[in-house]
Enzyme design. Structure first.
Site, PDB file in Angstrom:
ATOM      1  N   LYS A   1       0.834  -1.224   0.000  1.00  0.00           N
ATOM      2  CA  LYS A   1       0.000   0.000   0.000  1.00  0.00           C
ATOM      3  C   LYS A   1       0.855   1.255   0.000  1.00  0.00           C
ATOM      4  CE  LYS A   1      -4.112  -2.107   2.050  1.00  0.00           C
ATOM      5  NZ  LYS A   1      -3.627  -3.395   2.593  1.00  0.00           N
TER       6      LYS A   1
HETATM    7  O1  6AU Z   1      -9.260 -11.785   5.783  1.00  0.00           O
HETATM    8  P1  6AU Z   1      -8.547 -10.880   6.776  1.00  0.00           P
HETATM    9  O2  6AU Z   1      -9.452  -9.837   7.366  1.00  0.00           O
HETATM   10  O3  6AU Z   1      -7.792 -11.644   7.807  1.00  0.00           O
HETATM   11  O4  6AU Z   1      -7.397 -10.124   5.947  1.00  0.00           O
HETATM   12  C1  6AU Z   1      -7.676  -9.218   4.914  1.00  0.00           C
HETATM   13  C2  6AU Z   1      -6.406  -8.813   4.194  1.00  0.00           C
HETATM   14  C3  6AU Z   1      -5.397  -8.057   5.049  1.00  0.00           C
HETATM   15  C4  6AU Z   1      -5.609  -6.600   4.681  1.00  0.00           C
HETATM   16  O5  6AU Z   1      -4.414  -5.847   4.739  1.00  0.00           O
HETATM   17  C5  6AU Z   1      -6.127  -6.663   3.241  1.00  0.00           C
HETATM   18  O6  6AU Z   1      -6.746  -7.940   3.105  1.00  0.00           O
HETATM   19  N1  6AU Z   1      -7.094  -5.623   2.849  1.00  0.00           N
HETATM   20  C6  6AU Z   1      -6.884  -4.821   1.705  1.00  0.00           C
HETATM   21  C7  6AU Z   1      -5.898  -5.111   0.699  1.00  0.00           C
HETATM   22  C8  6AU Z   1      -5.799  -6.401   0.099  1.00  0.00           C
HETATM   23  O7  6AU Z   1      -5.260  -4.280   0.213  1.00  0.00           O
HETATM   24  C9  6AU Z   1      -7.749  -3.764   1.424  1.00  0.00           C
HETATM   25  C10 6AU Z   1      -8.920  -3.575   2.193  1.00  0.00           C
HETATM   26  O8  6AU Z   1      -9.741  -2.725   1.909  1.00  0.00           O
HETATM   27  N2  6AU Z   1      -9.132  -4.439   3.250  1.00  0.00           N
HETATM   28  C11 6AU Z   1      -8.269  -5.440   3.581  1.00  0.00           C
HETATM   29  O9  6AU Z   1      -8.561  -6.179   4.526  1.00  0.00           O
HETATM   30  O10 6AU Z   1      -4.102  -8.489   4.655  1.00  0.00           O
END
Ligand code: 6AU
Length: 260
Positions: free
Chosen positions: A93
């Site tokens: 990011k």
């Molecule tokens: O399924 P989780 O909640 O354990 O993990 C979600 C993953 C984490 C966050 O850094 C990422 O997705 N993420 C991102 C990304 C991919 O950029 C954007 C967002 O809006 N929400 C989010 O959770 O590694």
């Protein structure tokens, strides 16, 4: 409308080479699952990657949360990705001025540009970041996912920010692999991939503002192509069985979406 096209058709429309490759992998392995390998132990990440490798199209890291990171972590990770045919994706990011991002992307102890084919970037600071990633040293096979929306409750992102992000993406067709978002925003650009995090079979929120939708909903109604699953897999009693289950649910929803 991209929601009706198969990934193999869309691979031919992708202008970014990593996006084309990801579409091909998704099609060949019949999986749209991206594992968020959010573990702080290097060996645990390698073991999980080896075990779930057959069921994922991409493995997303937060390389800076690993407590015992050493540059010798990267070679085995690359080897696993190659053997199981998935893409390495660093969720950095980036959000600084171009010059700083150039350093953060290619220098320091992580040298992200040397191993991650995909990275996430905030559109906040504009074109300079994308120019920096485009011009930095490292593996020439690279693609960017721009963040247009977030799964976080209380996010400051507005509709106009989201729209401007899509416009910025359209100005870098050869670099942008896709968009990180929660809604079907760009139906008219089938060469781009919609990556949607916040996916879980149970639990609608966590205690820090994360908001979840089910695999079926994100694919059928929210337009997700690739779904990011972290704790739904990493915290399951049996992470391998969980990865298989997410893969299957997501693939079924995609197959249904292109069929009707
Ligand atoms: O399924 P989780 O909640 O354990 O993990 C979600 C993953 C984490 C966050 O850094 C990422 O997705 N993420 C991102 C990304 C991919 O950029 C954007 C967002 O809006 N929400 C989010 O959770 O590694």
């Amino acid at each position: 409308n991209r929601l009706k096209l198969s990934f193999i058709e869309r691979s031919k429309l992708a202008k970014n080479p990593v996006a084309a490759k990801l579409f091909e992998i998704m099609s060949a392995k019949q999986t749209t699952l991206c594992l968020a390998a959010d573990l702080t132990d290097a060996t645990k990440i390698l073991n999980l990657a080896e075990q779930v490798g057959p069921y994922i199209c991409a493995l997303k890291t937060h390389i800076d949360i690993i407590e015992d990171f050493h540059s010798n972590f990267i070679e085995p990770l690359k080897d696993i990705a190659k053997r199981h045919n998935f893409v390495l994706f660093e969720d950095r990011k980036f959000a600084d001025i171009g010059k700083t991002v150039e350093f953060q992307y290619s220098k320091g102890i992580y040298q992200i540009s040397s191993w991650a084919s995909l990275v996430t970037v905030h559109s906040l600071t504009g074109k300079g970041v994308l120019d920096a990633i485009k011009g930095a040293t490292g593996n020439p096979e690279r693609g960017v996912f721009l963040l247009a929306e977030t799964s976080a409750a209380g996010s400051l992102i507005t509709d106009s920010y989201t729209k401007s992000t899509l416009k910025l993406a359209s100005e870098y067709p050869d670099l942008i692999s896709g968009i990180v978002c929660q809604n079907p925003l760009f139906l008219d650009n089938p060469g781009l991939i919609q990556l949607t995090p916040g996916v879980k079979i149970e639990s609608k929120v966590d205690n820090l503002g994360q908001q979840y939708n089910t695999p079926d909903l994100v694919v059928a109604e929210k337009g997700a192509d690739v779904a990011v699953v972290g704790r739904g897999i990493t915290e399951a009693c049996d992470p391998v069985a969980a990865a298989q289950l997410y893969r299957e649910m997501l693939w079924k929803a995609y197959s249904k979406r292109i069929a009707v």
